[in-house]
Design a protein around this motif. Structure first.
Motif, PDB file in Angstrom:
ATOM      1  N   ARG A  62      17.790  58.997 -53.765  1.00  0.00           N
ATOM      2  CA  ARG A  62      19.192  59.242 -53.378  1.00  0.00           C
ATOM      3  C   ARG A  62      19.294  60.393 -52.369  1.00  0.00           C
ATOM      4  O   ARG A  62      20.240  60.473 -51.619  1.00  0.00           O
ATOM      5  CB  ARG A  62      20.017  59.629 -54.612  1.00  0.00           C
ATOM      6  N   VAL A  63      18.285  61.293 -52.408  1.00  0.00           N
ATOM      7  CA  VAL A  63      18.286  62.410 -51.456  1.00  0.00           C
ATOM      8  C   VAL A  63      17.382  62.072 -50.268  1.00  0.00           C
ATOM      9  O   VAL A  63      17.744  62.263 -49.104  1.00  0.00           O
ATOM     10  CB  VAL A  63      17.787  63.712 -52.149  1.00  0.00           C
ATOM     11  N   THR A  64      16.193  61.553 -50.561  1.00  0.00           N
ATOM     12  CA  THR A  64      15.198  61.358 -49.486  1.00  0.00           C
ATOM     13  C   THR A  64      15.662  60.326 -48.451  1.00  0.00           C
ATOM     14  O   THR A  64      15.508  60.551 -47.250  1.00  0.00           O
ATOM     15  CB  THR A  64      13.845  60.926 -50.093  1.00  0.00           C
ATOM     16  N   LEU A  65      16.233  59.212 -48.904  1.00  0.00           N
ATOM     17  CA  LEU A  65      16.626  58.161 -47.948  1.00  0.00           C
ATOM     18  C   LEU A  65      17.674  58.649 -46.935  1.00  0.00           C
ATOM     19  O   LEU A  65      17.449  58.557 -45.727  1.00  0.00           O
ATOM     20  CB  LEU A  65      17.086  56.911 -48.712  1.00  0.00           C
ATOM     21  N   PRO A  66      18.798  59.235 -47.404  1.00  0.00           N
ATOM     22  CA  PRO A  66      19.756  59.695 -46.382  1.00  0.00           C
ATOM     23  C   PRO A  66      19.257  60.897 -45.598  1.00  0.00           C
ATOM     24  O   PRO A  66      19.554  61.020 -44.412  1.00  0.00           O
ATOM     25  CB  PRO A  66      21.019  60.035 -47.184  1.00  0.00           C
ATOM     26  N   THR A 102      22.805  54.212 -49.256  1.00  0.00           N
ATOM     27  CA  THR A 102      21.797  54.675 -50.216  1.00  0.00           C
ATOM     28  C   THR A 102      22.268  54.386 -51.639  1.00  0.00           C
ATOM     29  O   THR A 102      21.502  53.915 -52.485  1.00  0.00           O
ATOM     30  CB  THR A 102      21.542  56.189 -50.048  1.00  0.00           C
ATOM     31  N   GLU A 103      23.543  54.647 -51.892  1.00  0.00           N
ATOM     32  CA  GLU A 103      24.085  54.426 -53.226  1.00  0.00           C
ATOM     33  C   GLU A 103      23.984  52.936 -53.590  1.00  0.00           C
ATOM     34  O   GLU A 103      23.557  52.580 -54.688  1.00  0.00           O
ATOM     35  CB  GLU A 103      25.549  54.890 -53.215  1.00  0.00           C
ATOM     36  N   ALA A 104      24.323  52.078 -52.618  1.00  0.00           N
ATOM     37  CA  ALA A 104      24.234  50.631 -52.860  1.00  0.00           C
ATOM     38  C   ALA A 104      22.790  50.228 -53.151  1.00  0.00           C
ATOM     39  O   ALA A 104      22.517  49.436 -54.062  1.00  0.00           O
ATOM     40  CB  ALA A 104      24.753  49.877 -51.630  1.00  0.00           C
ATOM     41  N   ILE A 105      21.851  50.785 -52.390  1.00  0.00           N
ATOM     42  CA  ILE A 105      20.448  50.389 -52.510  1.00  0.00           C
ATOM     43  C   ILE A 105      19.856  50.858 -53.840  1.00  0.00           C
ATOM     44  O   ILE A 105      19.158  50.109 -54.519  1.00  0.00           O
ATOM     45  CB  ILE A 105      19.642  50.936 -51.302  1.00  0.00           C
TER      46      ILE A 105
END
Ligand code: SAM
Length: 434
Positions: free
Chosen positions: A111-115, A260-263
């Protein structure tokens, strides 16, 4: 040649159609990517050797960020990531592409790394040999094979094109439109508070139940058909279309925080009818005659170049395919100062129903239907504001007084904009000729 290699090559060709003569593949011995027969001159390099390369058209960095400590348990390692991106920019020709493939399924906080990685590469700019260069972000997309074979929705490829930019004004608060969306309207706390207001999984008026009512306006679905959801947010509409109607749904959104939240949610649920790409719906190449249905809930008011969007949508819809969009729009009343400010702060591009209809016809759609849903918008806003007041205690368990005030006042202001016939809520449905 694997499906993943083909997926990457498809994305690279879409992002940069020029000839690829020189490729550098940065990988570990465990890498599965070879591109044999697809890219003729691919060579294997260690990351450090990138510094000595020039004149490269394509760099593929396959799972090296975690392996080489550029992504650590503590987060992104700025200094080594900077050095890597700088070497990649120096090695690439202008217009050349950097592909970063990284599997975040073992990451402690995707949730942090992707965005944060998406943001890092999107806003990275440097002066190199007298030119101000950086990466034009094309997409961060899930690796299809990882979804289908391993139920892994957290394996990604970032597609980044080297481009020369104009240096920003000294007082510019954001660098790109994605950056603007993620730092203003769709911050992480902002998204959480919005979701509390709209209902689970939705960032649009009326939440789950209203979205069903809107989807029903398609007039029925072919089971198993393909849908594209533009501006899919935290994924409520995508997952609903898959779970309730059995559609195969691709969701795209330019906000890395939203998608990110959706994924992360679909990674937990493992619904393989659903896949996502962080990208700009205006510039992403969805292919030709691909989707049976295109859907979009309250996204397109964000988009400046509506003609480019309609052209892109029309191309990707199958002949006979149906498009249905709801959007924030404008009415016929003279704009109040408050409404002007609201619109300017968000960079909205609001259209009247007539403008939407004209544009649809100009782009070749038929059976164009437009509908003013502003009265329904008023009902929903009134209901949601009353719910916020009634459930204050629950709201304050998660959010602050400032967030409460912002939502309460925002909903009250929208009701006033409706009163002045400034703010509308519009629906548009049409068909691509068979
Ligand atoms: N459709 C979702 C829902 O119903 O919950 C989200 C709606 S939200 C109000 C609008 C979304 O459009 C945001 O997530 C925003 O990031 C996205 N968006 C704005 N401009 C976009 C663009 N050019 N390409 C893709 N998505 C975009």
């Amino acid at each position: 040649m694997s499906a993943t290699e083909r997926q990457i090559v498809r994305l690279v060709r879409a992002a940069a159609p020029g000839e690829i003569k020189q490729t550098a593949l940065l990988s570990r011995s465990t890498s599965s990517l070879q591109f044999t027969g697809l890219l003729s001159t691919s060579k294997h390099f260690e990351v450090a050797s990138l510094e000595s390369l020039v004149g490269i058209d394509l760099i593929v960095a396959d799972k090296i960020l975690v392996a080489d400590g550029l992504i650590t348990k503590e987060g992104l390692h700025g200094a080594t990531l900077d050095a890597f991106l700088l070497s990649a920019l120096s090695a690439l020709n202008t217009g050349g592409v950097l592909v970063v493939r990284e599997d975040l399924s073992s990451d402690a906080s995707p949730r942090v790394t992707l965005p944060s990685l998406t943001d890092y590469v999107d806003v990275f700019r440097r002066d190199i040999a007298g030119k101000y260069v950086g990466f034009d972000f094309y997409c961060a997309e899930q690796v299809d094979s990882s979804i289908y074979l391993n139920g892994n929705y957290l394996d990604f490829v970032w597609i980044l094109r080297k481009k020369e930019f104009t240096p920003p004004a000294a007082d510019a608060a954001t660098v790109t439109f994605r950056d603007f969306l993620d730092k203003t309207q769709y911050t992480n706390t902002g998204i959480g508070a919005y979701e509390w207001m709209f209902g689970k999984d939705f960032i649009s008026p009326g939440g789950y139940d209203e979205n069903i009512r809107v989807l029903e306006q398609f007039g029925g679905f072919k089971y198993g058909a393909k849908m594209l959801d533009i501006g899919s947010g935290i994924g409520g509409g995508v997952r609903q279309a898959a779970a309730v109607y059995g559609l195969q749904v691709t969701g795209v959104d330019l906000s890395a925080n939203m998608l990110t939240e959706a994924i992360v949610r679909v990674h937990d649920e493992k619904d393989s009818r659903v896949n996502y790409s962080i990208c700009d719906a205006v510039t992403y190449d969805f292919g030709e005659n691909v989707y049976d249905y295109i859907f979009s809930r309250d996204c397109i008011q964000h988009i400046t170049d509506q003609d480019a969007l309609f052209k892109n949508i029309y191309k990707s819809l199958k002949p006979g395919g149906v498009i249905l969009i709801t959007m924030y729009g404008k009415g016929k009343g003279a704009w109040t100062e408050a409404f002007k400010k609201y619109n300017d702060q968000r960079f909205y591009h609001l259209q009247t129903l007539d403008e939407v209809k004209e544009r649809a016809i100009k782009h070749g759609f038929e059976a164009v239907h437009v509908e003013n849903m502003t009265e329904r918008f008023r009902e929903i806003l009134t209901h949601e504001r009353a719910h916020l007041e009634k459930e204050k205690v629950d709201f304050f368990k998660h959010y602050t007084q400032a967030e409460f005030d912002s939502l309460y006042n925002g909903w009250s202001a929208k009701l006033k904009y409706i009163e002045a016939d400034n703010h509308n809520w519009n629906l548009f449905r049409a068909r691509k000729p068979a």
